[in-house]
Write a protein that holds these residues in place. Structure first.
Motif, PDB file in Angstrom:
ATOM      1  N   PHE A 177     -12.017  41.703  28.683  1.00 30.49           N
ATOM      2  CA  PHE A 177     -10.657  42.107  28.314  1.00 30.49           C
ATOM      3  C   PHE A 177     -10.606  43.593  27.961  1.00 30.49           C
ATOM      4  CE2 PHE A 177     -10.448  37.489  26.980  1.00 30.49           C
ATOM      5  CZ  PHE A 177      -9.617  37.102  28.020  1.00 30.49           C
ATOM      6  N   LEU A 178     -11.603  44.059  27.212  1.00 33.07           N
ATOM      7  CA  LEU A 178     -11.635  45.469  26.834  1.00 33.07           C
ATOM      8  C   LEU A 178     -11.746  46.368  28.063  1.00 33.07           C
ATOM      9  CD1 LEU A 178     -14.000  45.376  23.707  1.00 33.07           C
ATOM     10  CD2 LEU A 178     -11.535  45.813  23.723  1.00 33.07           C
ATOM     11  N   GLY A 179     -12.588  45.960  29.019  1.00 33.19           N
ATOM     12  CA  GLY A 179     -12.757  46.750  30.232  1.00 33.19           C
ATOM     13  C   GLY A 179     -11.472  46.841  31.030  1.00 33.19           C
ATOM     14  N   LEU A 180     -10.779  45.723  31.176  1.00 33.00           N
ATOM     15  CA  LEU A 180      -9.511  45.726  31.898  1.00 33.00           C
ATOM     16  C   LEU A 180      -8.481  46.581  31.176  1.00 33.00           C
ATOM     17  CD1 LEU A 180      -9.342  41.942  32.876  1.00 33.00           C
ATOM     18  CD2 LEU A 180      -9.593  43.868  34.451  1.00 33.00           C
ATOM     19  N   GLY A 181      -8.453  46.490  29.857  1.00 37.61           N
ATOM     20  CA  GLY A 181      -7.541  47.318  29.075  1.00 37.61           C
ATOM     21  C   GLY A 181      -7.796  48.795  29.309  1.00 37.61           C
ATOM     22  N   TYR A 182      -9.061  49.158  29.355  1.00 42.83           N
ATOM     23  CA  TYR A 182      -9.443  50.556  29.546  1.00 42.83           C
ATOM     24  C   TYR A 182      -9.009  51.049  30.927  1.00 42.83           C
ATOM     25  CZ  TYR A 182     -12.385  54.745  29.464  1.00 42.83           C
ATOM     26  OH  TYR A 182     -12.836  56.043  29.479  1.00 42.83           O
ATOM     27  N   LEU A 183      -9.214  50.222  31.954  1.00 38.94           N
ATOM     28  CA  LEU A 183      -8.823  50.606  33.304  1.00 38.94           C
ATOM     29  C   LEU A 183      -7.316  50.838  33.400  1.00 38.94           C
ATOM     30  CD1 LEU A 183     -10.999  48.179  35.495  1.00 38.94           C
ATOM     31  CD2 LEU A 183     -11.406  50.609  35.065  1.00 38.94           C
ATOM     32  N   TYR A 184      -6.545  49.954  32.784  1.00 36.91           N
ATOM     33  CA  TYR A 184      -5.088  50.089  32.833  1.00 36.91           C
ATOM     34  C   TYR A 184      -4.601  51.246  31.956  1.00 36.91           C
ATOM     35  CZ  TYR A 184      -4.053  45.909  35.583  1.00 36.91           C
ATOM     36  OH  TYR A 184      -3.934  45.006  36.608  1.00 36.91           O
ATOM     37  N   GLU A 185      -5.235  51.449  30.826  1.00 37.84           N
ATOM     38  CA  GLU A 185      -4.794  52.507  29.914  1.00 37.84           C
ATOM     39  C   GLU A 185      -4.929  53.887  30.546  1.00 37.84           C
ATOM     40  OE1 GLU A 185      -5.623  54.260  25.399  1.00 37.84           O
ATOM     41  OE2 GLU A 185      -6.861  52.636  26.195  1.00 37.84           O
ATOM     42  N   PHE A 186      -6.030  54.107  31.272  1.00 37.80           N
ATOM     43  CA  PHE A 186      -6.287  55.432  31.829  1.00 37.80           C
ATOM     44  C   PHE A 186      -6.047  55.504  33.344  1.00 37.80           C
ATOM     45  CE2 PHE A 186      -8.741  55.183  27.917  1.00 37.80           C
ATOM     46  CZ  PHE A 186      -8.316  56.345  27.272  1.00 37.80           C
ATOM     47  N   GLY A 187      -5.539  54.404  33.914  1.00 34.08           N
ATOM     48  CA  GLY A 187      -5.197  54.413  35.333  1.00 34.08           C
ATOM     49  C   GLY A 187      -6.377  54.658  36.233  1.00 34.08           C
ATOM     50  N   LEU A 188      -7.475  53.973  35.974  1.00 36.51           N
ATOM     51  CA  LEU A 188      -8.689  54.144  36.770  1.00 36.51           C
ATOM     52  C   LEU A 188      -8.667  53.174  37.949  1.00 36.51           C
ATOM     53  CD1 LEU A 188     -11.303  54.431  33.871  1.00 36.51           C
ATOM     54  CD2 LEU A 188     -10.110  56.261  35.094  1.00 36.51           C
ATOM     55  N   GLY A 189      -8.333  53.699  39.117  1.00 39.64           N
ATOM     56  CA  GLY A 189      -8.275  52.878  40.318  1.00 39.64           C
ATOM     57  C   GLY A 189      -7.002  52.081  40.453  1.00 39.64           C
ATOM     58  N   LEU A 190      -6.064  52.256  39.541  1.00 41.97           N
ATOM     59  CA  LEU A 190      -4.780  51.563  39.575  1.00 41.97           C
ATOM     60  C   LEU A 190      -3.793  52.360  38.729  1.00 41.97           C
ATOM     61  CD1 LEU A 190      -5.195  50.244  36.580  1.00 41.97           C
ATOM     62  CD2 LEU A 190      -6.238  48.384  37.844  1.00 41.97           C
ATOM     63  N   PRO A 191      -2.484  52.095  38.873  1.00 35.84           N
ATOM     64  CA  PRO A 191      -1.496  52.860  38.114  1.00 35.84           C
ATOM     65  C   PRO A 191      -1.655  52.641  36.602  1.00 35.84           C
ATOM     66  CG  PRO A 191      -0.466  51.675  39.924  1.00 35.84           C
ATOM     67  CD  PRO A 191      -1.856  51.146  39.811  1.00 35.84           C
ATOM     68  N   ILE A 192      -1.388  53.681  35.829  1.00 34.57           N
ATOM     69  CA  ILE A 192      -1.414  53.554  34.372  1.00 34.57           C
ATOM     70  C   ILE A 192      -0.378  52.521  33.950  1.00 34.57           C
ATOM     71  CG2 ILE A 192      -0.880  54.720  32.193  1.00 34.57           C
ATOM     72  CD1 ILE A 192      -2.040  57.271  33.377  1.00 34.57           C
ATOM     73  N   ASN A 193      -0.803  51.596  33.096  1.00 37.00           N
ATOM     74  CA  ASN A 193       0.099  50.549  32.600  1.00 37.00           C
ATOM     75  C   ASN A 193      -0.270  50.277  31.153  1.00 37.00           C
ATOM     76  OD1 ASN A 193       1.471  48.132  31.975  1.00 37.00           O
ATOM     77  ND2 ASN A 193       1.417  47.462  34.132  1.00 37.00           N
TER      78      ASN A 193
END
Length: 313
Positions: free
Chosen positions: A283-299
């Motif tokens: 969950f933390l990893g997914l949160g980090y990816l979305y927070e900083f828009g790594l490989g996907l739009p910032i959400n």
């Protein structure tokens, strides 16, 4: 009165034989129940054990086996009170039922459905170990090393785990390697070689925990020369063997390009697999990816949702 009961017993036996003589096969029913237990079909397995478990036409040792299998199905369903009762019944019909002794040891040592009593648990383990039960011997060794249920004696405990490891007991290999890791200096080459050898032997026998430990050691350079590529390979093996925590390490490796090509999309895949098993790191990893828009739009909203799920873990 005694004669009446004797006649009643005989009549019941005659009725049983007439009614079920053509279909009643205790050995076949027991075998079917054991197959169902191996598939996790606990309730259905117990149906195959009834009513044969009460039949007057099975030997004491076979009846003990019936009770043990039913007890084991209860144990795996976390119905520990019923499991304890049936394990005890199994011993009434065969006091040398080493599996029943072992599981009673676990029930008391770990406090499963009863007040934890490690000393009583060790007493059951010792009886089972004397009959040749390897897992029970391991618990005795574990008790000695950690002073649980028995007076602490590291030398005695380690001797037991070393002997079991030589016999191919995977759990003993893992715990022995863990012990040497915790009690070794960072530059102790002898301990390093021994630890790696124990984990590799356990891994060759299909231990996901061994693969995870090796992955972590090579990732951090603990007792070995740091090697992120080799670390990734071991984490991949651990995941393939069913260790979901390894997915978090695989995701991080792809996110940072550590030992493998950087790929945010693969990082997301591995974090999702970890999250599907309710692991906080997923969950933390997914949160980090979305927070900083790594490989996907910032959400930010999605990121916050995943962080909240992590906090509930």
């Amino acid at each position: 009165m005694a004669i009446s009961w004797l006649w009643m017993w005989c009549l019941c036996g005659l009725f049983w034989q007439c009614a079920y003589g053509n279909v009643f096969n205790p050995a076949q029913d027991l075998s079917k129940a054991e197959d169902l237990v191996s598939l996790g079909e606990w309730s259905l397995a117990r149906r195959y054990l009834e009513p044969a478990i009460y039949s007057p036409y099975i030997a004491r040792q076979q009846r003990s086996r019936f009770y043990y299998v039913r007890a084991y199905s209860f144990f795996e369903e976390h119905l520990y009170v019923s499991a304890k009762k049936d394990f005890q019944r199994a011993l009434e019909f065969d006091s040398a039922n080493q599996n029943a002794l072992y599981y009673l040891g676990r029930i008391h040592f770990l406090g499963k459905g009863v007040v934890e009593d490690m000393e009583l648990g060790i007493s059951f383990f010792r009886q089972a170990a004397a009959l040749g039960h390897l897992d029970a011997r391991f618990y005795v060794g574990y008790g000695y090393i950690n002073g649980r249920g028995i007076e602490k004696n590291e030398v005695e405990g380690l001797d037991i785990l070393v002997a079991l490891s030589k016999e191919g007991h995977t759990i003993s290999m893992i715990h022995l390697a863990d012990f040497y890791r915790e009690n070794s200096e960072s530059n102790d080459s002898m301990s390093s070689s021994l630890v790696v050898d124990l984990y590799l032997r356990a891994l060759s026998m299909g231990s996901a925990d061994a693969a995870l430990a090796l992955g972590f050691m090579y990732k951090t350079g603990e007792l070995v020369t740091q090697n992120t590529s080799l670390s990734y390979e071991y984490f991949a093996q651990a995941a393939a063997l069913g260790n979901h925590e390894a997915n978090i390490h695989l995701a991080y490796a792809h996110m940072t390009g550590s030992g493998v090509n950087q790929s945010y999309s693969l990082a997301k895949v591995y974090y999702l697999q970890a999250a599907e098993h309710d692991l906080e790191g997923g969950f933390l990893g997914l949160g980090y990816l979305y927070e900083f828009g790594l490989g996907l739009p910032i959400n930010k909203a999605a990121a916050q949702s995943f962080y909240e799920l992590a906090s509930k873990g």
